[in-house]
Enzyme design. Structure first.
Site, PDB file in Angstrom:
ATOM      1  N   LYS A 164      -0.385   4.807   4.936  1.00  0.00           N
ATOM      2  CA  LYS A 164      -1.192   3.614   5.428  1.00  0.00           C
ATOM      3  C   LYS A 164      -0.714   3.570   6.865  1.00  0.00           C
ATOM      4  O   LYS A 164       0.433   3.231   7.168  1.00  0.00           O
ATOM      5  CB  LYS A 164      -1.452   2.314   4.739  1.00  0.00           C
ATOM      6  CG  LYS A 164      -2.317   1.486   5.352  1.00  0.00           C
ATOM      7  CD  LYS A 164      -2.707   0.363   4.186  1.00  0.00           C
ATOM      8  CE  LYS A 164      -3.497  -0.624   4.889  1.00  0.00           C
ATOM      9  NZ  LYS A 164      -4.986  -0.144   5.231  1.00  0.00           N
ATOM     10  N   HIS A 223       0.752  -1.256   0.095  1.00  0.00           N
ATOM     11  CA  HIS A 223      -0.031   0.005   0.147  1.00  0.00           C
ATOM     12  C   HIS A 223       0.740   1.336   0.037  1.00  0.00           C
ATOM     13  O   HIS A 223       1.887   1.209   0.328  1.00  0.00           O
ATOM     14  CB  HIS A 223      -0.944  -0.002   1.271  1.00  0.00           C
ATOM     15  CG  HIS A 223      -2.073  -0.784   1.225  1.00  0.00           C
ATOM     16  ND1 HIS A 223      -2.020  -2.284   1.312  1.00  0.00           N
ATOM     17  CD2 HIS A 223      -3.420  -0.521   0.607  1.00  0.00           C
ATOM     18  CE1 HIS A 223      -3.408  -2.482   1.146  1.00  0.00           C
ATOM     19  NE2 HIS A 223      -4.081  -1.645   0.719  1.00  0.00           N
TER      20      HIS A 223
HETATM   21  P1  NAD Z   1      -7.641   9.435   5.811  1.00  0.00           P
HETATM   22  O1  NAD Z   1      -6.827   9.703   7.088  1.00  0.00           O
HETATM   23  O2  NAD Z   1      -7.430  10.026   4.548  1.00  0.00           O
HETATM   24  O3  NAD Z   1      -9.200   9.797   6.279  1.00  0.00           O
HETATM   25  C1  NAD Z   1      -9.782   9.753   7.518  1.00  0.00           C
HETATM   26  C2  NAD Z   1     -10.818  10.642   7.749  1.00  0.00           C
HETATM   27  O4  NAD Z   1     -11.423  10.544   8.807  1.00  0.00           O
HETATM   28  C3  NAD Z   1      -9.810  12.077   8.173  1.00  0.00           C
HETATM   29  O5  NAD Z   1     -10.177  13.014   7.248  1.00  0.00           O
HETATM   30  C4  NAD Z   1     -10.181  12.088   9.484  1.00  0.00           C
HETATM   31  O6  NAD Z   1     -10.046  13.364   9.933  1.00  0.00           O
HETATM   32  C5  NAD Z   1     -11.377  11.454   9.742  1.00  0.00           C
HETATM   33  N1  NAD Z   1     -12.164  11.318  11.040  1.00  0.00           N
HETATM   34  C6  NAD Z   1     -11.173  10.887  12.118  1.00  0.00           C
HETATM   35  N2  NAD Z   1     -12.050  10.702  13.204  1.00  0.00           N
HETATM   36  C7  NAD Z   1     -13.268  11.106  12.873  1.00  0.00           C
HETATM   37  C8  NAD Z   1     -14.367  11.427  13.766  1.00  0.00           C
HETATM   38  N3  NAD Z   1     -14.325  11.111  14.998  1.00  0.00           N
HETATM   39  N4  NAD Z   1     -15.402  11.917  13.125  1.00  0.00           N
HETATM   40  C9  NAD Z   1     -15.570  12.181  11.683  1.00  0.00           C
HETATM   41  N5  NAD Z   1     -14.143  12.209  10.969  1.00  0.00           N
HETATM   42  C10 NAD Z   1     -13.246  11.553  11.332  1.00  0.00           C
HETATM   43  O7  NAD Z   1      -7.780   7.944   5.770  1.00  0.00           O
HETATM   44  P2  NAD Z   1      -8.341   7.039   4.365  1.00  0.00           P
HETATM   45  O8  NAD Z   1      -7.247   6.832   3.404  1.00  0.00           O
HETATM   46  O9  NAD Z   1      -9.330   7.809   3.730  1.00  0.00           O
HETATM   47  O10 NAD Z   1      -8.578   5.574   5.131  1.00  0.00           O
HETATM   48  C11 NAD Z   1      -9.574   5.603   6.372  1.00  0.00           C
HETATM   49  C12 NAD Z   1      -9.749   4.232   6.665  1.00  0.00           C
HETATM   50  O11 NAD Z   1     -10.557   3.431   5.574  1.00  0.00           O
HETATM   51  C13 NAD Z   1      -8.656   3.497   6.987  1.00  0.00           C
HETATM   52  O12 NAD Z   1      -9.013   2.578   8.044  1.00  0.00           O
HETATM   53  C14 NAD Z   1      -8.263   2.511   5.517  1.00  0.00           C
HETATM   54  O13 NAD Z   1      -7.512   1.539   5.956  1.00  0.00           O
HETATM   55  C15 NAD Z   1      -9.732   2.315   5.142  1.00  0.00           C
HETATM   56  N6  NAD Z   1      -9.890   1.825   3.833  1.00  0.00           N
HETATM   57  C16 NAD Z   1     -10.625   0.841   3.566  1.00  0.00           C
HETATM   58  C17 NAD Z   1     -11.133   0.652   2.338  1.00  0.00           C
HETATM   59  C18 NAD Z   1     -12.254  -0.799   2.339  1.00  0.00           C
HETATM   60  O14 NAD Z   1     -12.667  -0.779   1.027  1.00  0.00           O
HETATM   61  N7  NAD Z   1     -12.867  -1.234   3.354  1.00  0.00           N
HETATM   62  C19 NAD Z   1     -10.504   0.934   1.339  1.00  0.00           C
HETATM   63  C20 NAD Z   1      -9.751   2.139   1.461  1.00  0.00           C
HETATM   64  C21 NAD Z   1      -9.128   2.490   2.947  1.00  0.00           C
END
Ligand code: NAD
Length: 265
Positions: A158, A154
């Site tokens: 990450k 990744h």
């Molecule tokens: P990122 O850090 O860009 O985004 C996360 C967002 O959540 C941030 O903007 C942060 O400010 C916000 N956040 C944190 N706490 C919060 C709260 N209490 N209330 C509201 N917002 C809040 O990360 P990302 O790359 O978008 O990934 C996020 C998650 O999704 C990770 O765990 C990643 O591994 C996962 N992910 C899952 C999949 C899937 O298909 N399941 C795919 C991609 C990423």
């Protein structure tokens, strides 16, 4: 269906906002971000490059839950657990893509699903859902003369490892083999670790650049190697799957579902 996006300014949050705006049958009805961040109060459409939508980013998830039918959550584990509690309190649909959940977090989400409809998946892409089903079948056919290793790569940002998808593929392999992943998993190797144990399911983690998500499950025996590989080249596939999961929940009973249920695999 009125859909709200928590963490709407995040990498996945922005993708999800765009996907909801482009999906027939889905209507963007709100978005939240971490209290105290500078995007609170800004127009969500402007953040994702869609122009003004008249919907401001809120710092209150509970307020947003009241006005929507479903919420999509790709944030951090403690926040996702809090959102699951609100979904249970109000009987709403919640789609959780957040990875890196501990066993305690997962149990809390499972409890909340008794009073709501929750879909969780470490990976919302169609290809990975199929790969998981195939890995389970292959692991059921090939015995433990075939060493199973899961390799993932990744992007450099990450924060959890191995990826939730790698662990999901490992769980699928363990299920096919009739063993419990936690009892056979080897999540890292460093130094004089000794020879590989028969039946072990190993993981290797690579991080770098802007890789969206590559996963390979290897079945390695004397004389041959069998590999199942999935490569994601756009985060949009995860957003597509998550919005599809939200729409699928309409009319379903309370419970915890996975992409296998959504796709009828
Ligand atoms: P990122 O850090 O860009 O985004 C996360 C967002 O959540 C941030 O903007 C942060 O400010 C916000 N956040 C944190 N706490 C919060 C709260 N209490 N209330 C509201 N917002 C809040 O990360 P990302 O790359 O978008 O990934 C996020 C998650 O999704 C990770 O765990 C990643 O591994 C996962 N992910 C899952 C999949 C899937 O298909 N399941 C795919 C991609 C990423």
């Amino acid at each position: 269906m009125k859909i709200g996006i928590v963490g709407c300014a995040g990498r996945m949050g922005q993708m999800l906002v765009r996907e909801v705006l482009q999906t027939p049958g889905a209507q963007l009805a709100g978005g939240t971000e971490r209290p105290g961040t500078d995007v609170i109060g800004r127009d969500i459409g402007e953040i994702v490059g869609f122009g003004k939508l008249g919907i401001a980013v809120s710092a209150s998830a509970s307020e947003m839950f009241h006005h929507v039918d479903a919420v999509i959550d790709f944030t951090v584990p403690p926040a996702s657990v809090e959102h699951a509690k609100i979904a249970a309190e109000l009987g709403k649909v919640l789609i959780i893509g957040t990875t890196g959940m501990s066993d305690v977090h997962s149990r809390q989400v499972e409890e909340c699903a008794q009073k709501s409809r929750i879909v969780t998946a470490p990976n919302f892409s169609l290809g990975v859902a199929v790969a998981m089903a195939v890995v389970e079948q292959v692991a059921a056919i090939l015995d433990d003369a075939y060493d199973i290793e899961v390799v993932e790569m990744h992007h450099r940002h990450k924060i959890d490892a191995p990826s939730g998808t790698a662990l999901g593929l490992g769980r699928a392999a363990a299920k096919g083999r009739g063993v419990v992943l936690d009892e056979v998993a080897c999540k890292s190797r460093d130094g004089q670790v000794g020879a590989r144990h028969r039946g072990e399911i190993g993981f290797a983690t690579l991080r770098g650049g802007d890789v969206v998500g590559d996963h390979t499950v290897l079945f390695a025996a004397d004389g041959e190697r069998f590999e199942i590989t999935h490569k994601a080249s756009s985060r949009q596939i995860f957003a597509k799957g998550a919005v599809r999961a939200a729409l699928w929940c309409k009319g379903k009973k309370h419970g915890l579902y996975t992409m296998k249920d959504v796709l009828g695999l």
